[in-house]
Design a protein around this motif. Sequence first.
Motif, PDB file in Angstrom:
ATOM      1  N   GLU A 292       0.856  -1.185   0.000  1.00  0.00           N
ATOM      2  CA  GLU A 292       0.000   0.000   0.000  1.00  0.00           C
ATOM      3  C   GLU A 292       0.895   1.239   0.000  1.00  0.00           C
ATOM      4  O   GLU A 292       1.634   1.475   0.947  1.00  0.00           O
ATOM      5  CB  GLU A 292      -0.879  -0.012   1.256  1.00  0.00           C
ATOM      6  CG  GLU A 292      -2.053   0.924   1.163  1.00  0.00           C
ATOM      7  CD  GLU A 292      -2.739   1.088   2.509  1.00  0.00           C
ATOM      8  OE1 GLU A 292      -3.167   0.078   3.089  1.00  0.00           O
ATOM      9  OE2 GLU A 292      -2.808   2.237   2.973  1.00  0.00           O
TER      10      GLU A 292
ATOM     11  N   LEU B 262      -2.658  17.990 -11.419  1.00  0.00           N
ATOM     12  CA  LEU B 262      -4.032  18.449 -11.159  1.00  0.00           C
ATOM     13  C   LEU B 262      -4.911  18.273 -12.392  1.00  0.00           C
ATOM     14  O   LEU B 262      -6.047  17.813 -12.313  1.00  0.00           O
ATOM     15  CB  LEU B 262      -3.972  19.927 -10.782  1.00  0.00           C
ATOM     16  CG  LEU B 262      -5.068  20.373  -9.839  1.00  0.00           C
ATOM     17  CD1 LEU B 262      -4.930  19.643  -8.519  1.00  0.00           C
ATOM     18  CD2 LEU B 262      -4.984  21.879  -9.634  1.00  0.00           C
TER      19      LEU B 262
ATOM     20  N   VAL C 199     -28.545  17.165   1.114  1.00  0.00           N
ATOM     21  CA  VAL C 199     -27.224  16.659   0.763  1.00  0.00           C
ATOM     22  C   VAL C 199     -27.072  16.726  -0.753  1.00  0.00           C
ATOM     23  O   VAL C 199     -27.967  16.351  -1.492  1.00  0.00           O
ATOM     24  CB  VAL C 199     -27.049  15.220   1.273  1.00  0.00           C
ATOM     25  CG1 VAL C 199     -25.725  14.638   0.802  1.00  0.00           C
ATOM     26  CG2 VAL C 199     -27.133  15.198   2.791  1.00  0.00           C
ATOM     27  N   LEU C 200     -25.906  17.231  -1.194  1.00  0.00           N
ATOM     28  CA  LEU C 200     -25.663  17.416  -2.624  1.00  0.00           C
ATOM     29  C   LEU C 200     -25.418  16.077  -3.321  1.00  0.00           C
ATOM     30  O   LEU C 200     -25.844  15.861  -4.439  1.00  0.00           O
ATOM     31  CB  LEU C 200     -24.429  18.319  -2.774  1.00  0.00           C
ATOM     32  CG  LEU C 200     -24.119  18.899  -4.135  1.00  0.00           C
ATOM     33  CD1 LEU C 200     -25.203  19.863  -4.558  1.00  0.00           C
ATOM     34  CD2 LEU C 200     -22.767  19.612  -4.082  1.00  0.00           C
ATOM     35  N   ASN C 201     -24.722  15.186  -2.639  1.00  0.00           N
ATOM     36  CA  ASN C 201     -24.293  13.937  -3.286  1.00  0.00           C
ATOM     37  C   ASN C 201     -24.652  12.703  -2.470  1.00  0.00           C
ATOM     38  O   ASN C 201     -23.778  11.955  -2.045  1.00  0.00           O
ATOM     39  CB  ASN C 201     -22.778  13.986  -3.539  1.00  0.00           C
ATOM     40  CG  ASN C 201     -21.975  14.262  -2.271  1.00  0.00           C
ATOM     41  OD1 ASN C 201     -22.479  14.884  -1.335  1.00  0.00           O
ATOM     42  ND2 ASN C 201     -20.748  13.796  -2.221  1.00  0.00           N
TER      43      ASN C 201
ATOM     44  N   ARG D 267      -5.696  14.717 -12.913  1.00  0.00           N
ATOM     45  CA  ARG D 267      -6.691  14.268 -11.941  1.00  0.00           C
ATOM     46  C   ARG D 267      -8.101  14.697 -12.357  1.00  0.00           C
ATOM     47  O   ARG D 267      -9.028  13.904 -12.337  1.00  0.00           O
ATOM     48  CB  ARG D 267      -6.344  14.852 -10.569  1.00  0.00           C
ATOM     49  CG  ARG D 267      -7.342  14.549  -9.478  1.00  0.00           C
ATOM     50  CD  ARG D 267      -6.815  15.092  -8.150  1.00  0.00           C
ATOM     51  NE  ARG D 267      -7.878  15.343  -7.186  1.00  0.00           N
ATOM     52  CZ  ARG D 267      -8.348  14.429  -6.360  1.00  0.00           C
ATOM     53  NH1 ARG D 267      -7.873  13.204  -6.400  1.00  0.00           N
ATOM     54  NH2 ARG D 267      -9.292  14.730  -5.501  1.00  0.00           N
ATOM     55  N   ARG D 268      -8.210  15.970 -12.773  1.00  0.00           N
ATOM     56  CA  ARG D 268      -9.528  16.474 -13.167  1.00  0.00           C
ATOM     57  C   ARG D 268     -10.051  15.747 -14.393  1.00  0.00           C
ATOM     58  O   ARG D 268     -11.218  15.390 -14.482  1.00  0.00           O
ATOM     59  CB  ARG D 268      -9.451  17.973 -13.450  1.00  0.00           C
ATOM     60  CG  ARG D 268      -9.398  18.785 -12.188  1.00  0.00           C
ATOM     61  CD  ARG D 268      -9.623  20.253 -12.522  1.00  0.00           C
ATOM     62  NE  ARG D 268      -9.313  21.082 -11.369  1.00  0.00           N
ATOM     63  CZ  ARG D 268      -8.715  22.261 -11.456  1.00  0.00           C
ATOM     64  NH1 ARG D 268      -8.355  22.745 -12.630  1.00  0.00           N
ATOM     65  NH2 ARG D 268      -8.479  22.959 -10.356  1.00  0.00           N
TER      66      ARG D 268
ATOM     67  N   GLU E 160      -1.026  11.797 -11.744  1.00  0.00           N
ATOM     68  CA  GLU E 160      -1.757  12.555 -10.733  1.00  0.00           C
ATOM     69  C   GLU E 160      -0.916  12.804  -9.495  1.00  0.00           C
ATOM     70  O   GLU E 160      -1.055  13.808  -8.826  1.00  0.00           O
ATOM     71  CB  GLU E 160      -2.972  11.749 -10.264  1.00  0.00           C
ATOM     72  CG  GLU E 160      -4.196  11.945 -11.074  1.00  0.00           C
ATOM     73  CD  GLU E 160      -5.354  11.186 -10.454  1.00  0.00           C
ATOM     74  OE1 GLU E 160      -5.536  11.296  -9.229  1.00  0.00           O
ATOM     75  OE2 GLU E 160      -6.046  10.493 -11.197  1.00  0.00           O
ATOM     76  N   ARG E 161      -0.099  11.835  -9.167  1.00  0.00           N
ATOM     77  CA  ARG E 161       0.678  11.941  -7.935  1.00  0.00           C
ATOM     78  C   ARG E 161       2.016  12.637  -8.168  1.00  0.00           C
ATOM     79  O   ARG E 161       2.589  13.190  -7.236  1.00  0.00           O
ATOM     80  CB  ARG E 161       0.877  10.545  -7.355  1.00  0.00           C
ATOM     81  CG  ARG E 161      -0.379  10.072  -6.641  1.00  0.00           C
ATOM     82  CD  ARG E 161      -0.452   8.566  -6.492  1.00  0.00           C
ATOM     83  NE  ARG E 161      -1.660   8.209  -5.758  1.00  0.00           N
ATOM     84  CZ  ARG E 161      -2.883   8.213  -6.279  1.00  0.00           C
ATOM     85  NH1 ARG E 161      -3.060   8.565  -7.534  1.00  0.00           N
ATOM     86  NH2 ARG E 161      -3.927   7.881  -5.544  1.00  0.00           N
TER      87      ARG E 161
ATOM     88  N   LEU F 291     -25.812   8.913  -1.649  1.00  0.00           N
ATOM     89  CA  LEU F 291     -25.656   7.662  -2.388  1.00  0.00           C
ATOM     90  C   LEU F 291     -27.010   7.074  -2.722  1.00  0.00           C
ATOM     91  O   LEU F 291     -27.157   6.319  -3.658  1.00  0.00           O
ATOM     92  CB  LEU F 291     -24.872   6.644  -1.554  1.00  0.00           C
ATOM     93  CG  LEU F 291     -23.389   6.898  -1.344  1.00  0.00           C
ATOM     94  CD1 LEU F 291     -22.793   5.789  -0.505  1.00  0.00           C
ATOM     95  CD2 LEU F 291     -22.671   6.985  -2.682  1.00  0.00           C
TER      96      LEU F 291
ATOM     97  N   THR G  94       1.351   5.177   0.097  1.00  0.00           N
ATOM     98  CA  THR G  94       0.620   6.378   0.495  1.00  0.00           C
ATOM     99  C   THR G  94       0.702   7.426  -0.613  1.00  0.00           C
ATOM    100  O   THR G  94       1.662   7.459  -1.386  1.00  0.00           O
ATOM    101  CB  THR G  94       1.188   6.947   1.813  1.00  0.00           C
ATOM    102  OG1 THR G  94       2.597   7.082   1.679  1.00  0.00           O
ATOM    103  CG2 THR G  94       0.887   6.014   2.962  1.00  0.00           C
ATOM    104  N   SER G  95      -0.316   8.308  -0.651  1.00  0.00           N
ATOM    105  CA  SER G  95      -0.453   9.202  -1.803  1.00  0.00           C
ATOM    106  C   SER G  95       0.666  10.239  -1.896  1.00  0.00           C
ATOM    107  O   SER G  95       0.842  10.872  -2.919  1.00  0.00           O
ATOM    108  CB  SER G  95      -1.809   9.905  -1.752  1.00  0.00           C
ATOM    109  OG  SER G  95      -1.884  10.693  -0.582  1.00  0.00           O
ATOM    110  N   ASN G  96       1.432  10.410  -0.820  1.00  0.00           N
ATOM    111  CA  ASN G  96       2.511  11.407  -0.857  1.00  0.00           C
ATOM    112  C   ASN G  96       3.800  10.849  -1.455  1.00  0.00           C
ATOM    113  O   ASN G  96       4.771  11.569  -1.599  1.00  0.00           O
ATOM    114  CB  ASN G  96       2.801  11.909   0.565  1.00  0.00           C
ATOM    115  CG  ASN G  96       3.276  10.796   1.482  1.00  0.00           C
ATOM    116  OD1 ASN G  96       2.852   9.656   1.358  1.00  0.00           O
ATOM    117  ND2 ASN G  96       4.183  11.116   2.390  1.00  0.00           N
TER     118      ASN G  96
ATOM    119  N   ARG H 205      -9.198  12.778 -15.409  1.00  0.00           N
ATOM    120  CA  ARG H 205      -9.504  11.396 -15.027  1.00  0.00           C
ATOM    121  C   ARG H 205     -10.882  11.333 -14.378  1.00  0.00           C
ATOM    122  O   ARG H 205     -11.696  10.454 -14.672  1.00  0.00           O
ATOM    123  CB  ARG H 205      -8.421  10.889 -14.055  1.00  0.00           C
ATOM    124  CG  ARG H 205      -8.535   9.433 -13.680  1.00  0.00           C
ATOM    125  CD  ARG H 205      -9.248   9.209 -12.364  1.00  0.00           C
ATOM    126  NE  ARG H 205      -8.526   9.788 -11.238  1.00  0.00           N
ATOM    127  CZ  ARG H 205      -9.068   9.918 -10.041  1.00  0.00           C
ATOM    128  NH1 ARG H 205     -10.315   9.550  -9.826  1.00  0.00           N
ATOM    129  NH2 ARG H 205      -8.374  10.452  -9.054  1.00  0.00           N
TER     130      ARG H 205
END
Lengths: 351, 702
Positions: free
Chosen positions: B47, B258, B446-448, B261-262, B278-279, B450, B49-51, B264
């Motif tokens: 796994e 960025l 709520v905007l989003n 990412r957008r 993206e990363r 499920l 991490t995103s950083n 995608r």
Amino acid sequence: MSSVDIEAIKNQLGLEINAVNSSQGLEELRIKYLGRKGLISQLTGMIPGLPQEERAAFGQKANALKNKTLSLIEEKQRSLGQVSAVEEFSGLDIGLPAIVQDLGRLHPLTQIIDEICAVFVRLGFSVVEGPEIETEYNNFTGLNIPLEHPSRDAFDTFYLKPSNNTNDQRPTTSDRLLLRSHTSPVQIRAMKSQKPPLAVVVPGRVYRPDAVDASHSFMFHQIEGFMVDKGIRFSDLKGVLEAFAKAVFGEDIKMRFRPHFFPFTEPSAEVDISCIICKGKGCSVCGRKGWLEVLGAGMIHPNVFKHVGYNAREYTGFAFGMGVERIAMLKYGINDIRLFFENDLRFLRQF
Amino acid sequence: MKVTYNWLKDFVEITLSPQELADKLTMAGLEVTGLDNHGGDPVFEIEITSNRPDWLSVAGIAREIAAITKSKLRAYSVERIAYRKKLSAIRYPLSAKTIKISIEDRKDCPLYTANLIQGTKVKQAPDWMRQRLESVGCRSINNIVDITNYILFSLGEPLHAFDLDKIVRRSPVAGRQLDIIIRRAKKGEELVTIDGEKRTLSEDILVIAADEITGRQADRRQGTGKPIAIAGIIGGKDTEVDENTRNVLLEAAIFNPLLTRRARQALGVQTESSYRFERGVDPGMVQVASESASELILEHASAECFAFFSSGTAAIKKRQILLDAESAQKNLGITIGPTQIKSILTRLGFTVQVKEKRKMQVVVPSFRIDVAQEVDLIEELARIRGYENIPPTLPKTCLKAADHKKDLLAFTKDILVGLGLQEVITYSLVDRESLRGLCADRAPEVLNPLSKDQEVLRTTLAPGLLTCVSRNLNQQELYVAIFETAKRFVLTDKNVPGEELMLGIALCGARPRFVADGLIKDKMSILHLKGITEVLFERLGISDHLLQIGPAGAVTVKIKGEDIGAIFEAKKDILERWDIKNKEVFILEISLEKVFASARTEKKFKPLPLYPAITRDISLVIKEDLLAGDILTAVRLNAPSLLAEVKIADFYKGRQIPPGYKGLTVSCAYRSAERTLTEEEIAPLHASICGILQDRFGAKIR
């Protein structure tokens, strides 16, 4: 009557007193032996009629019997308890239903939250709560989570519909409202309103748009904790969390800190405890790893301090967060998170 | 991300067993979540991490292993590649003049490179390569595509191979120029991607476009070309490599994270390539990756030669950070000196120069985009030294007064539990329909959500309580007595959502209770909720409270004249929405915030009365519609000074009482503070009270 009779009376007394099981029976026995016309006064009444040489020995034996009787009765009285205070009754059926005003119960999640918060309160933390509707700023930006960054993916969030009041200015991104996706925004609120030293725990509801299944819920509970002061170190974080784990999971629990990434802490750690099911040997609950992840933690990022106006050169601090449901599930062996919110009384009554 | 043991060994010497290596990686922040075996090669599932995008490659993980285990990284040779490049530049028919790369905005794409490779034979990739790719979950396609993927996993640089002849459409001819344009898509522009999907693009999406221009046309204004790929995400179907591909354009580039990412998110397509862009991809790796891939294509696809073109720059300004050993010690609670610091950071690829005393100047390598300030370096020290080697300590505690409100909440819950109520926790998000008829306030939306069940925040706790009642009745429970303390949410007049801590209670059925004579069924009613409120208020030190029957039948709960909530019996048609039939449900909902605002929990002692009271009961019969509260008030108001207390001691209906009437027993306690009262003193007072009851209420005294 002779000494043989005295022995016979003594034997009879032993049998009779064993059979006594009420104070009434004991009183009858006392009268039979020690009453004015009882067996023992009959014996002593016979003494003048005995030959001179027998009197002394017989008298001693009768006296010994009397003393023996007194002590046996006294002993029996004690064994019958405060005999005199107990009402005699008959016909009690102790198997009938009890008559009682039963207590309700706190929800198991409340019990876990109370237990965990109490541990931190003993360590000097105070309990604070925050709103569940938050600004995007407090939930993300203030916590050094960039508005557009993959790290946001982990915090999928319910947003509120913006107000449709036309007089309103279009809200900037930071003012957008959402349901907090973690309890960490209370860090921002607490630090903005107070100066260090600060030691706070925050229990509360959080929300994430996760499809509901046995291990996911769109609403769950977290406990956030943080401490800020001069000279707070990573080693303090380890000490405090170890104290917590021992208090909640038992003295034998082992704990390990693994490096991880959270935008609001640096250094960051994920914290595991030794599996409480298999004691670290490896089982299905811990995925054969022997460890269970229970906490995220770290030293508060200097950028967070910058956001709240603390001097990062002067102060350091740590923060940690944990999922209450996960801890409750581990501690009680619950296998489905939905049980907490179904509120089946047969479930709730078990805690 | 998956990586194999032998693949790692290409890059670093490893003496640890796979399991030992997995443990080391986990404790260094690369959590190994799985360890399997694939064709004799252990496969680690890690796994990342995103950083740490620099860990999204075998080479990156190998670098980390070298740092943790103090072992040597194997040199990754580029000399051979350089030689081939020279060779190919001469032999390739497309001279450097024939391809022009134009980057519309360097912010979107700081670097774009293209390697033109000639004479490829497309077939299956070598077995070892296919096996490795399959081990890490990548499907084998053909040698060219597999090589680009192999380099992506090896070095972390995504590559894309185009069929050059499909771009140019004719065999390369001298004098033709191929224009590669990296630009934003035009609104509505379309591209069929490799997965066969026709995608409609927008100006937020970066594309690679190609335009073929003849010699004469080249003089004209530059065209915008046709999109052949969505930058960093997925290639176009029209230009994909197939079994007939003879010439390849191999792309290696850096795209804005960025933007990737957008795009995608907008397109809903995630690839190994977009995941890395993206990363953040290391610009220092672009050319190496492109040439390494070309090298492999030469070797495994029998290509003849290649030529490298590029636009933009791989050079980025390297960050410099001042690190003080003192800060590291203070932050971590360990002893660590410049020598150890330098050793750790150097192994990780940093350049360290020790300045005065314990201060160091650290240069961050291009692949460590996550390291921006001193504390980031401190984490590296803690990580490589091992978190397990930091001793636990306890901080000096900061004592603060407990929060008053929180205490009251816990106290309130304990009182309710003591009264036999079970706590429940229900969802704050509900179906809008569930609120209908229960609360008129506007619910924040709520905007989003499920699902429809989460469309609004609840304005009342009642729906959650009714859901619990319904569920438990279905489980054959005959008696349900539950409470919840939670927030309700409302939109104010100014459309600002607010929240308020509430207490909700629901009672249903009959509480079975044993008394000396046997079982009695204590049927729930509004009066049970009255009892709970009174106990709660009494224990919270609230005396000025009132229950008032409102116009709609609900009972309003008031403290100091202010409405704080209501008690009511739920209407049948509302209960039907929860499938509750032939049952009565009684609900209380009050604002705990308002209750706590009036709470006075400090106690004050009142001296006990010195003289005994005389109690007289009055049994009376009154019309059914007269209210007990009015009778008590009347008695109190007209009470002679010696009346210490008046209360209803009993109430009854039934055979002895005529229809339309009810019986009450009013209990009056008389007391004097100065002396013991006598029967004679009481008699006239008591008679006057009876008189009031007869005159005012037409009571028949029995």
